[in-house]
Design a protein around this motif. Structure first.
Motif, PDB file in Angstrom:
ATOM      1  N   TYR A   1      -3.975  -6.633  -0.681  1.00  0.00           N
ATOM      2  CA  TYR A   1      -3.557  -5.217  -0.670  1.00  0.00           C
ATOM      3  C   TYR A   1      -3.271  -4.731   0.755  1.00  0.00           C
ATOM      4  N   MET A   2      -4.043  -5.252   1.721  1.00  0.00           N
ATOM      5  CA  MET A   2      -3.863  -4.824   3.116  1.00  0.00           C
ATOM      6  C   MET A   2      -2.729  -5.595   3.793  1.00  0.00           C
TER       7      MET A   2
ATOM      8  N   ILE B   1     -15.746  -2.480   4.296  1.00  0.00           N
ATOM      9  CA  ILE B   1     -16.170  -3.643   3.510  1.00  0.00           C
ATOM     10  C   ILE B   1     -16.048  -4.961   4.297  1.00  0.00           C
TER      11      ILE B   1
ATOM     12  N   LEU C   1       0.827  -1.212   0.000  1.00  0.00           N
ATOM     13  CA  LEU C   1       0.000   0.000   0.000  1.00  0.00           C
ATOM     14  C   LEU C   1       0.865   1.268   0.000  1.00  0.00           C
TER      15      LEU C   1
ATOM     16  N   MET D   1     -11.745   2.106   3.436  1.00  0.00           N
ATOM     17  CA  MET D   1     -12.657   1.341   2.574  1.00  0.00           C
ATOM     18  C   MET D   1     -12.682  -0.122   3.003  1.00  0.00           C
ATOM     19  N   PHE D   2     -11.492  -0.667   3.263  1.00  0.00           N
ATOM     20  CA  PHE D   2     -11.423  -2.069   3.673  1.00  0.00           C
ATOM     21  C   PHE D   2     -12.129  -2.271   5.009  1.00  0.00           C
TER      22      PHE D   2
ATOM     23  N   LYS E   1      -4.233   8.869   0.779  1.00  0.00           N
ATOM     24  CA  LYS E   1      -4.697   7.735  -0.036  1.00  0.00           C
ATOM     25  C   LYS E   1      -4.635   6.439   0.771  1.00  0.00           C
TER      26      LYS E   1
ATOM     27  N   PHE F   1       2.204   1.532  -3.491  1.00  0.00           N
ATOM     28  CA  PHE F   1       1.139   1.864  -4.436  1.00  0.00           C
ATOM     29  C   PHE F   1       0.741   3.336  -4.341  1.00  0.00           C
TER      30      PHE F   1
ATOM     31  N   LYS G   1      -7.539   6.361   2.916  1.00  0.00           N
ATOM     32  CA  LYS G   1      -8.759   6.123   2.132  1.00  0.00           C
ATOM     33  C   LYS G   1      -8.959   4.626   1.884  1.00  0.00           C
ATOM     34  N   TYR G   2      -7.896   3.946   1.417  1.00  0.00           N
ATOM     35  CA  TYR G   2      -8.032   2.523   1.107  1.00  0.00           C
ATOM     36  C   TYR G   2      -8.247   1.686   2.367  1.00  0.00           C
TER      37      TYR G   2
END
Lengths: 114, 169
Positions: free
Chosen positions: A63-64, A30, A9, A26-27, A19, A12, A22-23
């Protein structure tokens, strides 16, 4: 030992903390919902739907940097998709829930420090 | 075309869509994100991208949504010039072959390496466009050259007939 690895991350987002937050956020939104969905779908034997949820979670877990859950979520997707070893699904989902909940706590803490 | 490339992304997974969009925007492309294939098809009535990044499984949120492969067919029917990069969490040869059969340029598996692979494939598409453009240019040059030679030969023949040009012994 940490359950998460934010190396991907960081690379990325090129170290953009907003950012990253943000990700992660989001995780964190979700994952709990997806876990609840997977539990219900497994109980109701809605395996095709369970496969779809696990399928969506799979890259996000990666991704995490929750490395130790990558095989677990792949197996949930595979077993639900092929409708084989379905008797193992409850246990696999329970393990995912426990570990992902702990990882989410770490993610939340990491995000608050960004 | 430089970086003025227009890329549309269709992804029903919010986080994945956002990541692809951010990544491509960071590369300088103009990016538009759609969370359904139906939304994209509506847009294609008025505008068209250079490249489309299309998720294979588009019904994880809305079960009645059209699947990526159906969207691919529709997009190719509407505008065959749009290069489509399909992507999915499924690392399956069958899925990849199936998407190529319907005109996808390439296939990417979601995950950490997907973004560098996306860059690589977009580079390949641009190279292909360059080759096609060069070919067109050379074909045009060829036509001009043939016309020029024909005109010169014609002029010589006319010159010989009218006595303006005398051929050596």
């Amino acid at each position: 030992m940490s359950l998460i690895d934010l190396t991907f991350l960081q690379g990325f987002t090129k170290g953009d903390n907003a950012k990253m937050k943000k990700y992660i956020s989001m995780f964190l939104d979700i994952a709990p919902k997806s876990i609840t969905d997977m539990e219900a779908m497994n109980q109701e034997k809605r395996y095709d739907e369970l496969k779809v949820v696990a399928h969506s979670l799979k890259p996000q877990v990666s991704y995490m940097g929750i490395k130790h859950l990558e095989t677990n979520i792949k197996e949930i997707e595979l077993f639900a998709g092929s409708k084989t070893n379905t008797e193992q699904l409850a246990e696999k989902i329970a393990y995912f829930k426990t570990e992902c909940t702990k990882a989410c706590e770490e993610l939340s803490s990491a995000a608050s420090k960004l | 075309m430089a970086n003025s490339l227009k890329v549309y992304v269709v992804e029903d997974d919010t986080m994945q869509g956002e990541m692809v969009k951010d990544h491509l925007t960071g590369k300088g492309y103009t990016v538009k994100l759609f969370n359904t294939g139906e939304g994209l098809l509506k847009e294609l009535d008025t505008d068209s991208p250079d490249i489309l990044v299309l998720d294979y499984n588009l019904n994880s949120v809305d079960k009645s949504a059209m699947e990526g492969i159906d969207i691919l067919k529709r997009v190719k029917d509407k505008n065959d010039n749009v290069e489509v990069i399909m992507y999915s969490g499924q690392d399956s040869i069958d899925v990849a072959v199936n998407t190529m059969r319907y005109g996808a340029f390439d296939y990417i598996v979601k995950g950490e390496t997907a973004f560098s692979r996306l860059d690589f494939i977009i580079g390949k598409i641009r190279k292909q466009w360059e080759i096609v453009a060069n070919e067109k240019h050379y074909r045009k040059m060829n036509t001009w050259l043939i016309a020029l030679i024909a005109a010169m030969v014609g002029a010589i023949i006319v010159g010989v007939i009218t006595g303006g040009i005398t051929l050596g012994s």
